[in-house]
Scaffold this motif. Structure first.
Motif, PDB file in Angstrom:
ATOM      1  N   LYS A  35       0.823  -1.203   0.000  1.00  0.00           N
ATOM      2  CA  LYS A  35       0.000   0.000   0.000  1.00  0.00           C
ATOM      3  C   LYS A  35       0.863   1.261   0.000  1.00  0.00           C
ATOM      4  N   SER A  36       1.951   1.238   0.768  1.00  0.00           N
ATOM      5  CA  SER A  36       2.831   2.411   0.836  1.00  0.00           C
ATOM      6  C   SER A  36       3.476   2.705  -0.516  1.00  0.00           C
ATOM      7  N   PHE A  37       3.854   1.635  -1.247  1.00  0.00           N
ATOM      8  CA  PHE A  37       4.433   1.850  -2.575  1.00  0.00           C
ATOM      9  C   PHE A  37       3.409   2.487  -3.509  1.00  0.00           C
ATOM     10  N   LEU A  38       2.180   1.977  -3.529  1.00  0.00           N
ATOM     11  CA  LEU A  38       1.145   2.519  -4.414  1.00  0.00           C
ATOM     12  C   LEU A  38       0.843   3.977  -4.070  1.00  0.00           C
ATOM     13  N   GLU A  39       0.833   4.314  -2.784  1.00  0.00           N
ATOM     14  CA  GLU A  39       0.590   5.707  -2.382  1.00  0.00           C
ATOM     15  C   GLU A  39       1.710   6.610  -2.869  1.00  0.00           C
ATOM     16  N   ASN A  40       2.938   6.178  -2.710  1.00  0.00           N
ATOM     17  CA  ASN A  40       4.069   6.978  -3.172  1.00  0.00           C
ATOM     18  C   ASN A  40       4.126   7.057  -4.697  1.00  0.00           C
ATOM     19  N   GLN A  41       3.771   5.956  -5.363  1.00  0.00           N
ATOM     20  CA  GLN A  41       3.736   5.970  -6.822  1.00  0.00           C
ATOM     21  C   GLN A  41       2.690   6.959  -7.325  1.00  0.00           C
ATOM     22  N   ASN A  42       1.539   7.031  -6.655  1.00  0.00           N
ATOM     23  CA  ASN A  42       0.503   7.985  -7.047  1.00  0.00           C
ATOM     24  C   ASN A  42       0.972   9.420  -6.841  1.00  0.00           C
ATOM     25  N   LYS A  43       1.733   9.679  -5.766  1.00  0.00           N
ATOM     26  CA  LYS A  43       2.285  11.022  -5.559  1.00  0.00           C
ATOM     27  C   LYS A  43       3.248  11.380  -6.683  1.00  0.00           C
ATOM     28  N   LEU A  44       4.078  10.408  -7.078  1.00  0.00           N
ATOM     29  CA  LEU A  44       5.019  10.639  -8.173  1.00  0.00           C
ATOM     30  C   LEU A  44       4.275  10.870  -9.478  1.00  0.00           C
ATOM     31  N   ARG A  45       3.231  10.084  -9.719  1.00  0.00           N
ATOM     32  CA  ARG A  45       2.440  10.249 -10.938  1.00  0.00           C
ATOM     33  C   ARG A  45       1.801  11.647 -10.984  1.00  0.00           C
ATOM     34  N   SER A  46       1.321  12.123  -9.851  1.00  0.00           N
ATOM     35  CA  SER A  46       0.706  13.461  -9.797  1.00  0.00           C
ATOM     36  C   SER A  46       1.720  14.546 -10.118  1.00  0.00           C
ATOM     37  N   LEU A  47       2.925  14.430  -9.571  1.00  0.00           N
ATOM     38  CA  LEU A  47       3.962  15.416  -9.870  1.00  0.00           C
ATOM     39  C   LEU A  47       4.360  15.363 -11.342  1.00  0.00           C
ATOM     40  N   MET A  48       4.477  14.152 -11.887  1.00  0.00           N
ATOM     41  CA  MET A  48       4.836  14.013 -13.299  1.00  0.00           C
ATOM     42  C   MET A  48       3.752  14.571 -14.211  1.00  0.00           C
ATOM     43  N   THR A  49       2.500  14.499 -13.776  1.00  0.00           N
ATOM     44  CA  THR A  49       1.407  15.059 -14.568  1.00  0.00           C
ATOM     45  C   THR A  49       1.532  16.578 -14.678  1.00  0.00           C
ATOM     46  N   GLU A  50       2.064  17.211 -13.635  1.00  0.00           N
ATOM     47  CA  GLU A  50       2.155  18.668 -13.597  1.00  0.00           C
ATOM     48  C   GLU A  50       3.280  19.239 -14.448  1.00  0.00           C
ATOM     49  N   ILE A  51       4.380  18.495 -14.601  1.00  0.00           N
ATOM     50  CA  ILE A  51       5.581  19.090 -15.177  1.00  0.00           C
ATOM     51  C   ILE A  51       5.401  19.417 -16.658  1.00  0.00           C
ATOM     52  N   ARG A  52       6.023  20.511 -17.086  1.00  0.00           N
ATOM     53  CA  ARG A  52       5.958  20.979 -18.467  1.00  0.00           C
ATOM     54  C   ARG A  52       7.358  21.255 -18.998  1.00  0.00           C
ATOM     55  N   ALA A  53       7.476  21.421 -20.306  1.00  0.00           N
ATOM     56  CA  ALA A  53       8.775  21.656 -20.942  1.00  0.00           C
ATOM     57  C   ALA A  53       9.480  22.870 -20.340  1.00  0.00           C
ATOM     58  N   SER A  54       8.711  23.920 -20.035  1.00  0.00           N
ATOM     59  CA  SER A  54       9.313  25.138 -19.486  1.00  0.00           C
ATOM     60  C   SER A  54       9.983  24.891 -18.135  1.00  0.00           C
ATOM     61  N   ASP A  55       9.483  23.914 -17.367  1.00  0.00           N
ATOM     62  CA  ASP A  55      10.100  23.591 -16.078  1.00  0.00           C
ATOM     63  C   ASP A  55      11.494  23.012 -16.249  1.00  0.00           C
ATOM     64  N   LEU A  56      11.753  22.409 -17.400  1.00  0.00           N
ATOM     65  CA  LEU A  56      13.058  21.839 -17.713  1.00  0.00           C
ATOM     66  C   LEU A  56      13.872  22.769 -18.612  1.00  0.00           C
ATOM     67  N   GLN A  57      13.311  23.953 -18.881  1.00  0.00           N
ATOM     68  CA  GLN A  57      13.924  24.931 -19.791  1.00  0.00           C
ATOM     69  C   GLN A  57      14.161  24.328 -21.172  1.00  0.00           C
ATOM     70  N   LEU A  58      13.201  23.488 -21.596  1.00  0.00           N
ATOM     71  CA  LEU A  58      13.231  22.914 -22.939  1.00  0.00           C
ATOM     72  C   LEU A  58      12.465  23.804 -23.891  1.00  0.00           C
ATOM     73  N   VAL A  59      13.038  24.059 -25.038  1.00  0.00           N
ATOM     74  CA  VAL A  59      12.359  24.824 -26.090  1.00  0.00           C
ATOM     75  C   VAL A  59      11.871  23.825 -27.138  1.00  0.00           C
ATOM     76  N   PRO A  60      10.550  23.697 -27.319  1.00  0.00           N
ATOM     77  CA  PRO A  60      10.044  22.730 -28.312  1.00  0.00           C
ATOM     78  C   PRO A  60      10.645  22.970 -29.689  1.00  0.00           C
ATOM     79  N   ARG A  61      11.044  21.908 -30.336  1.00  0.00           N
ATOM     80  CA  ARG A  61      11.624  21.996 -31.666  1.00  0.00           C
ATOM     81  C   ARG A  61      10.557  21.763 -32.712  1.00  0.00           C
ATOM     82  N   ARG A  62      10.784  22.317 -33.871  1.00  0.00           N
ATOM     83  CA  ARG A  62       9.844  22.161 -34.979  1.00  0.00           C
ATOM     84  C   ARG A  62      10.491  21.315 -36.067  1.00  0.00           C
TER      85      ARG A  62
END
Length: 245
Positions: A35-62
Motif C-alpha cells: 500500500k505504501s508503494f502505491l501511495e508513493n507511486q501515485n504522488k510521483l504520478r501526480s507530480l509528473m502530470t504537472e511538469i511541463r517543458a518550461s520547467d526543464l527549460q526545454l524549447v520545443p523543436r519544430r
C-alpha cells in the motif's frame, strides 16, 4: 531555503525526491505492491502530470528546425541526463521527426514516462508464460522467441498523464514520434545495469508486419534482435534546474 524545505524547490527537484522515496523498496516481478508503494507511486504520478517543458527549460523543436537528408552521424534520438542513483535514473529523451525508440524491454524495472512536447505513440506489451503452442515459422530466425501480449497502443501529448510500467505490466514498449519532433521525461527504477541482469534487449513482432494501433490484448510472438542499425542515441546537455539528492 532550509535543507529539506520543498516549498521553493523546483518541480524537477520534487519529482526526484519523490522518485527516491517511491523506489527505495519497489515490488519485484510477481510481487503484490505494498500500500505504501502505491501511495508513493501515485504522488510521483501526480507530480509528473504537472511538469511541463518550461520547467526543464526545454524549447520545443519544430520539424523545419531539422534539415532533411541528415548525415548518418546525426542521431535520431538524444538523451539529456538529469540525475541517477542506485534506486532510479531520470532524464529526457528527444526524438526527431519520424524517429522511433524500437521495441525494447526493462528487465525487473519500474518506469514512468511523461511527454514534454509533441506527440508519441506508445505500444506496450506484456511477457506471457511460455506455451506448448508452436511459434510461427521464421526462415531467418536469429534470436529467441517470446510469447507476449499487445496490451495497448495509445498516443500521448504534454496534456496526457504519464505512461507507467512495472516489471510485469507494460514492460516492453515501442515509442514513435508522431507528426513532428517530441520530447519526454523518463524515470527508470532501478537503472539499467548489465552486471545486475538489467540490460536492454530489442525485439520485433513476428507475423504482424509492424506494431499497429491495433487490437488490445492480442497475443503475438516477439523475436529478440540486435539493436536496429537505424536507431542509436546521442547525448545533449540538460539545460534545466539542478537536482540535488
Amino acid at each position: 531555503m532550509m535543507p529539506g524545505d520543498s516549498s521553493m524547490a523546483s518541480i524537477v527537484q520534487r519529482i526526484a525526491r519523490q522518485a527516491l522515496i517511491t523506489f527505495r523498496s519497489p515490488p519485484r516481478f510477481g510481487d503484490e505492491p505494498a500500500k505504501s508503494f502505491l501511495e508513493n507511486q501515485n504522488k510521483l504520478r501526480s507530480l509528473m502530470t504537472e511538469i511541463r517543458a518550461s520547467d526543464l527549460q526545454l524549447v520545443p523543436r519544430r520539424s523545419d528546425d531539422i534539415p532533411s537528408g541528415l548525415p548518418y552521424h546525426d542521431p535520431p534520438v538524444t538523451y539529456m541526463h538529469i540525475c541517477e542513483t542506485d534506486q532510479f535514473s531520470m532524464g529526457v529523451f528527444l526524438l526527431k521527426n519520424g524517429a522511433s525508440i524500437p521495441l525494447h524491454d526493462h528487465p525487473g524495472m519500474h518506469g514512468m514516462l511523461k511527454v514534454m512536447y509533441g506527440k508519441v505513440r506508445i505500444s506496450c506489451f506484456d511477457r506471457l508464460e511460455q506455451t506448448d503452442a508452436p511459434p510461427p515459422a521464421t526462415p531467418h530466425q536469429v534470436g529467441s522467441l517470446r510469447r507476449s501480449l499487445l496490451r495497448s497502443t495509445a498516443e500521448f501529448t504534454e496534456e496526457s498523464g504519464p505512461c507507467v510500467l512495472s516489471p510485469d505490466r507494460d514492460n516492453l514498449h515501442q515509442i514513435d514520434a508522431v507528426d513532428g519532433p517530441t520530447a519526454f521525461m523518463d524515470i527508470l527504477a532501478p537503472p539499467y545495469d548489465p552486471d545486475e541482469d538489467r540490460d536492454c534487449h530489442y525485439y520485433k513482432v513476428l507475423a504482424e508486419g509492424e506494431v499497429k494501433t491495433a487490437e488490445k490484448d492480442k497475443e503475438v510472438w516477439l523475436m529478440e534482435i540486435s539493436q536496429p542499425p537505424e536507431f542509436w542515441c546521442g547525448g545533449e546537455p540538460y539545460p534545466g534546474p539542478e537536482v540535488c539528492l
